[in-house]
Write an enzyme that holds these catalytic residues in place. Structure first.
Site, PDB file in Angstrom:
ATOM      1  N   CYS A   1       0.834  -1.214   0.000  1.00  0.00           N
ATOM      2  CA  CYS A   1       0.000   0.000   0.000  1.00  0.00           C
ATOM      3  C   CYS A   1       0.864   1.257   0.000  1.00  0.00           C
ATOM      4  O   CYS A   1       1.569   1.540   0.966  1.00  0.00           O
ATOM      5  CB  CYS A   1      -0.913  -0.068   1.233  1.00  0.00           C
TER       6      CYS A   1
ATOM      7  N   CYS B   1       0.225   3.922   2.663  1.00  0.00           N
ATOM      8  CA  CYS B   1       0.679   3.448   3.980  1.00  0.00           C
ATOM      9  C   CYS B   1       2.152   3.798   4.198  1.00  0.00           C
ATOM     10  O   CYS B   1       2.556   4.120   5.317  1.00  0.00           O
ATOM     11  CB  CYS B   1       0.516   1.930   4.096  1.00  0.00           C
TER      12      CYS B   1
END
Ligand SMILES: [Zn+2]
Length: 160
Positions: A77, A80
């Protein structure tokens, strides 16, 4: 990132002076603790703690005496990765007042399922053993701190 071991009763940290491992009990995380061997004062965790099992996570949020900020993330991600340094700042600036933990939703899939995490990054605040706030998406450290402060204030107004 510093590594901490979590056992069933607390966070295990090595003493910076003598190296002895000491346990910071979940229920006493806001208090100052001295090394059992040399009495050196131990610093509270100042970096995020990666959760290795859902059992550790459950025990920690149930028993923690200070609010727990959870960063739900996964290795693939991109946003993230943007949040990671911000969440590290939050952990460093609020050591002893907040505990910051990271949950890799690919590794600990049951936590994401139980809490209905539909997108990552998601940040959640747990206080008094239950989730009190949640927000999705990446944001800078100061906004995360505001979000957590508001969540904690709201928690204090509500009867348990
Ligand atoms: Zn020591």
């Amino acid at each position: 990132m510093a590594t901490f071991d979590v056992d069933d009763r607390g966070i295990v940290v090595p003493c910076p002076t003598c190296g002895r491992k000491n346990r910071l009990a979940f229920g006493r995380l806001g208090e100052s603790v001295r090394c059992g061997e040399c009495k050196h004062e131990l610093s509270p965790p100042a970096s995020p703690i990666e959760m290795r099992s859902s059992a550790d996570f459950d025990r920690l949020v149930a028993a923690s005496s200070i609010p727990v900020v959870v960063d739900y993330w996964a290795p693939w991600c991109g946003p993230c990765r943007m949040v990671a340094p911000e969440i590290e700042k939050v952990a460093a600036r609020n050591a002893g007042r907040l505990l910051v933990v990271k949950v890799n939703t690919d590794a600990l899939t049951d936590i994401g399922e139980r809490f209905g995490i539909r997108s990552i990054p998601t940040l959640a605040v747990f206080a008094g053993g239950r989730e009190v706030a949640r927000t999705a998406g990446a944001r800078p450290a100061n906004e995360i701190e505001t979000f957590v402060a508001n969540a904690a204030a709201q928690q204090e107004r509500q009867p348990r």
